[in-house]
Design an enzyme around this catalytic site. Structure first.
Site, PDB file in Angstrom:
ATOM      1  CE  LYS A  22      -2.528   2.632   3.489  1.00 19.01           C
ATOM      2  NZ  LYS A  22      -1.393   3.444   3.906  1.00 19.01           N
ATOM      3  CG  ASN A  23       2.375   2.823   3.549  1.00 21.32           C
ATOM      4  OD1 ASN A  23       1.210   3.182   3.341  1.00 21.32           O
ATOM      5  ND2 ASN A  23       2.845   2.598   4.771  1.00 21.32           N
ATOM      6  CB  CYS A 117      -4.330   6.753   9.955  1.00 23.10           C
ATOM      7  SG  CYS A 117      -5.068   5.248   9.336  1.00 23.10           S
ATOM      8  NE  ARG A 122      -0.014  10.943   9.947  1.00 24.96           N
ATOM      9  CZ  ARG A 122      -0.327   9.808   9.319  1.00 24.96           C
ATOM     10  NH1 ARG A 122      -1.496   9.264   9.477  1.00 24.96           N
ATOM     11  NH2 ARG A 122       0.555   9.214   8.533  1.00 24.96           N
ATOM     12  CG  ASP A 125       7.896  20.297  10.110  1.00 28.02           C
ATOM     13  OD1 ASP A 125       7.081  19.380  10.345  1.00 28.02           O
ATOM     14  OD2 ASP A 125       9.060  20.280  10.540  1.00 28.02           O
ATOM     15  CG  ASP A 305       2.357   1.804   9.567  1.00 28.77           C
ATOM     16  OD1 ASP A 305       2.154   2.684  10.428  1.00 28.77           O
ATOM     17  OD2 ASP A 305       2.489   2.074   8.352  1.00 28.77           O
ATOM     18  NE  ARG A 397      -6.880   5.119   4.550  1.00 31.66           N
ATOM     19  CZ  ARG A 397      -5.881   5.469   5.350  1.00 31.66           C
ATOM     20  NH1 ARG A 397      -6.083   5.639   6.632  1.00 31.66           N
ATOM     21  NH2 ARG A 397      -4.678   5.680   4.878  1.00 31.66           N
TER      22      ARG A 397
HETATM   23  C1  UD1 Z   1       4.300   6.896   6.623  1.00 34.46           C
HETATM   24  C2  UD1 Z   1       3.292   5.796   6.472  1.00 34.46           C
HETATM   25  C3  UD1 Z   1       2.649   5.487   7.814  1.00 34.46           C
HETATM   26  C4  UD1 Z   1       3.725   5.169   8.848  1.00 34.46           C
HETATM   27  C5  UD1 Z   1       4.792   6.251   8.882  1.00 34.46           C
HETATM   28  C6  UD1 Z   1       5.975   5.872   9.771  1.00 34.46           C
HETATM   29  C7  UD1 Z   1       2.584   6.134   4.196  1.00 34.46           C
HETATM   30  C8  UD1 Z   1       1.495   6.558   3.280  1.00 34.46           C
HETATM   31  N1  UD1 Z   1       2.299   6.207   5.509  1.00 34.46           N
HETATM   32  O1  UD1 Z   1       3.579   8.042   7.089  1.00 34.46           O
HETATM   33  O2  UD1 Z   1       1.760   4.397   7.648  1.00 34.46           O
HETATM   34  O3  UD1 Z   1       3.149   5.049  10.121  1.00 34.46           O
HETATM   35  O4  UD1 Z   1       5.304   6.496   7.569  1.00 34.46           O
HETATM   36  O5  UD1 Z   1       6.556   4.688   9.338  1.00 34.46           O
HETATM   37  O6  UD1 Z   1       3.645   5.720   3.772  1.00 34.46           O
HETATM   38  N2  UD1 Z   1       7.123  14.401  10.862  1.00 34.46           N
HETATM   39  C9  UD1 Z   1       7.425  15.730  11.117  1.00 34.46           C
HETATM   40  N3  UD1 Z   1       7.429  16.601  10.058  1.00 34.46           N
HETATM   41  C10 UD1 Z   1       7.157  16.206   8.775  1.00 34.46           C
HETATM   42  C11 UD1 Z   1       6.877  14.847   8.532  1.00 34.46           C
HETATM   43  C12 UD1 Z   1       6.865  13.967   9.609  1.00 34.46           C
HETATM   44  O7  UD1 Z   1       7.652  16.111  12.254  1.00 34.46           O
HETATM   45  O8  UD1 Z   1       7.179  17.047   7.875  1.00 34.46           O
HETATM   46  C13 UD1 Z   1       7.123  13.442  11.989  1.00 34.46           C
HETATM   47  C14 UD1 Z   1       5.737  12.821  12.201  1.00 34.46           C
HETATM   48  O9  UD1 Z   1       4.929  13.621  13.030  1.00 34.46           O
HETATM   49  C15 UD1 Z   1       6.111  11.492  12.846  1.00 34.46           C
HETATM   50  C16 UD1 Z   1       7.451  11.128  12.184  1.00 34.46           C
HETATM   51  O10 UD1 Z   1       7.957  12.356  11.654  1.00 34.46           O
HETATM   52  O11 UD1 Z   1       6.303  11.649  14.219  1.00 34.46           O
HETATM   53  C17 UD1 Z   1       7.357  10.117  11.071  1.00 34.46           C
HETATM   54  O12 UD1 Z   1       6.441  10.569  10.067  1.00 34.46           O
HETATM   55  P1  UD1 Z   1       6.557  10.099   8.549  1.00 34.46           P
HETATM   56  O13 UD1 Z   1       7.607   9.053   8.438  1.00 34.46           O
HETATM   57  O14 UD1 Z   1       6.678  11.313   7.699  1.00 34.46           O
HETATM   58  O15 UD1 Z   1       5.139   9.451   8.323  1.00 34.46           O
HETATM   59  P2  UD1 Z   1       4.252   9.479   7.019  1.00 34.46           P
HETATM   60  O16 UD1 Z   1       5.116   9.557   5.815  1.00 34.46           O
HETATM   61  O17 UD1 Z   1       3.149  10.465   7.172  1.00 34.46           O
END
Ligand code: UD1
Length: 430
Positions: A22-23, A117, A122, A125, A305, A397
């Site tokens: 999925k991801n 989710c 989330r 930045d 996950d 999903r």
């Molecule tokens: C992806 C996965 C999700 C998984 C996560 C962590 C997809 C579609 N989703 O989510 O299922 O749980 O990776 O393995 O692939 N963060 C910041 N700033 C940012 C981006 C992230 O502070 O700009 C923080 C988030 O709040 C979190 C951490 O970084 O604490 C990890 O987030 P991230 O790896 O970016 O998760 P997603 O890509 O949203």
């Protein structure tokens, strides 16, 4: 409205075939619109996130064909808009990948702030920091992220957080930027490597995906390609945990066993047997494992996950154990629902303390997000009697035909369709 009804305490035996990740799919589908060429993508999972993304890119003008449920052909040559519609992406977190892809294609993108989710703050930045370093101006207005650039040029970007989404999004925006882009402190998840491989098949020049430093040499333009998505690490892990909790002998087929290393190690530590083949893992369990310590981390650590599913397994196992969540600040909301099944869990900040050995009994529960839904299914397999799970739309999903796959292994699970007005299963609980 849909529900799952599960009667627990049946052993699981046999083989289960894992679909495409999925991801990876939710990054690769937006990546395909970075070119005006035709991309044929195979091993696409037949899940709602994919359907929603397909709708979103179709609304932009892409022509999508699905000759079979697992093949998606995307012709982006007729895309005529850089503004993504809110309704088609409100349920998908990964809609933010359209920002990077449209920036590469048109140097401008307007995409609704992501949905998906909900487990705490989330932020995006780091995505924005990356786009700005590449020369884009980014602002957030009326619920939309708007990014524009006259020219994109390579830059050195250090991620303050190890983030899957920003690593992929910056790769998407940098593939045609002039010069070299370096992403330091990049995330290393398998779907990052898969997206980089897909972009390279489209003509990009990305090196180092899967390590902490990714280097992208901008190319003139991208072209169409044919690509097969990797197997889903999280779907595979969910079935491994299901086998461990229910007891039995299950072979999880069509996977990359290396991606499952941390889970395999934990299941062995708990007393299960995990045998490895080239593209499968066989899990043998007596359904009564002993608890361990688990800490989620970015890849190659234990995947966040799989944390909710692991919590359910530990609640059904013996002894005390702790799960520490280090990736998300608030990913234990589903514990309230597990407690309704008799699970003994105390959450203290980022740590869930689990007292195994409790008698689990079926009840009515509701999924609070995708993996929380999987966790309830795992717990239900260990319960005496019937569990009814509401908010199945979250599970749809990300899991293809989960009731058919578990049913074929011997679980007593059915998908039930009920009248939306049935107040007992109101979905307003979230
Ligand atoms: C992806 C996965 C999700 C998984 C996560 C962590 C997809 C579609 N989703 O989510 O299922 O749980 O990776 O393995 O692939 N963060 C910041 N700033 C940012 C981006 C992230 O502070 O700009 C923080 C988030 O709040 C979190 C951490 O970084 O604490 C990890 O987030 P991230 O790896 O970016 O998760 P997603 O890509 O949203």
């Amino acid at each position: 409205m849909e529900l799952f009804e599960i009667i627990g305490k049946t052993k699981l035996n046999g083989e289960v075939y894992i679909n495409g990740a999925k991801n990876a799919a939710v990054a690769i589908i937006p990546a395909a619109i970075a070119t005006g060429g035709i991309c044929k993508i195979e091993n696409v999972p037949d899940i709602e996130d994919v359907e929603n993304l397909k709708t979103a890119i179709t609304k932009l003008g892409a022509v999508c064909e699905r000759p079979d449920p697992h093949t998606l052909i995307i012709d982006s040559s007729k895309i005529s808009s850089h503004i993504v519609d809110y309704n088609s992406v409100k349920k998908i977190r990964a809609s933010y990948y359209m920002l990077g892809a449209l920036l590469t294609r048109y140097k401008k993108a307007e995409v609704p702030l992501p949905g998906g989710c909900n487990f705490g703050e989330r932020p995006i930045d780091q995505h924005i920091k990356g786009f700005e370093a590449l020369g884009a101006t980014v602002k957030i207005e009326h619920g939309m992220v708007k990014a524009y650039a006259d020219n994109l040029r390579g830059a050195s970007i250090y991620l303050d957080k190890v983030s899957v989404g920003s690593t992929i999004n910056i790769m998407l925006a940098a593939v045609c930027a002039k010069g070299v882009t370096t992403i330091e402190n990049a995330a290393k998840e398998p779907h990052i490597v898969d997206t980089a491989n897909f972009l390279n098949m489209m003509g990009a020049n990305i090196k180092g995906a899967g390590t902490e430093i990714i280097k992208i040499l901008g190319v003139e333009k991208l072209h169409g390609c044919e690509y097969t998505i990797i197997p889903d690490q999280i779907e595979a892990g969910t079935y491994m945990i299901a086998a461990a909790v229910a007891g039995g002998d299950v072979t999880v087929q069509n996977i990359i066993p290396k991606h499952m290393d941390t889970l395999s190690i934990k299941l062995r530590e708990m007393g299960g047997i995990v045998e490895e083949g080239d593209d499968f893992l066989r899990v043998i369990s007596d359904g009564n494992l002993k608890n361990v310590e688990v800490k989620t981390m970015s890849y190659p650590g234990f995947p966040t996950d799989l944390q909710p599913q692991m919590t359910a397994l530990m609640a059904a196992s013996s002894g005390m154990g702790n799960i520490t969540e280090t990736v998300w600040e608030n990913r234990f909301q589903y514990v309230t629902e597990l407690k309704r099944l008799g699970c003994k869990i105390t959450v203290d900040g980022r740590v869930a303390r689990i007292e195994g050995g409790a008698k689990l009994t079926g009840a009515e529960v509701h999924a609070t997000d995708l993996r929380a839904g999987a966790s309830l299914i795992i717990a239900a397999l260990a319960c005496e009697g019937k569990t009814t799970i509401g908010n199945v739309r979250y599970i749809n999903r990300g899991y293809e035909a989960i009731e058919e796959k578990l049913g074929a292994l011997g679980a007593d699970i059915k998908r039930v369709f009920i009248d939306d007005s049935d107040e007992r299963y109101s979905e307003e609980m979230n």
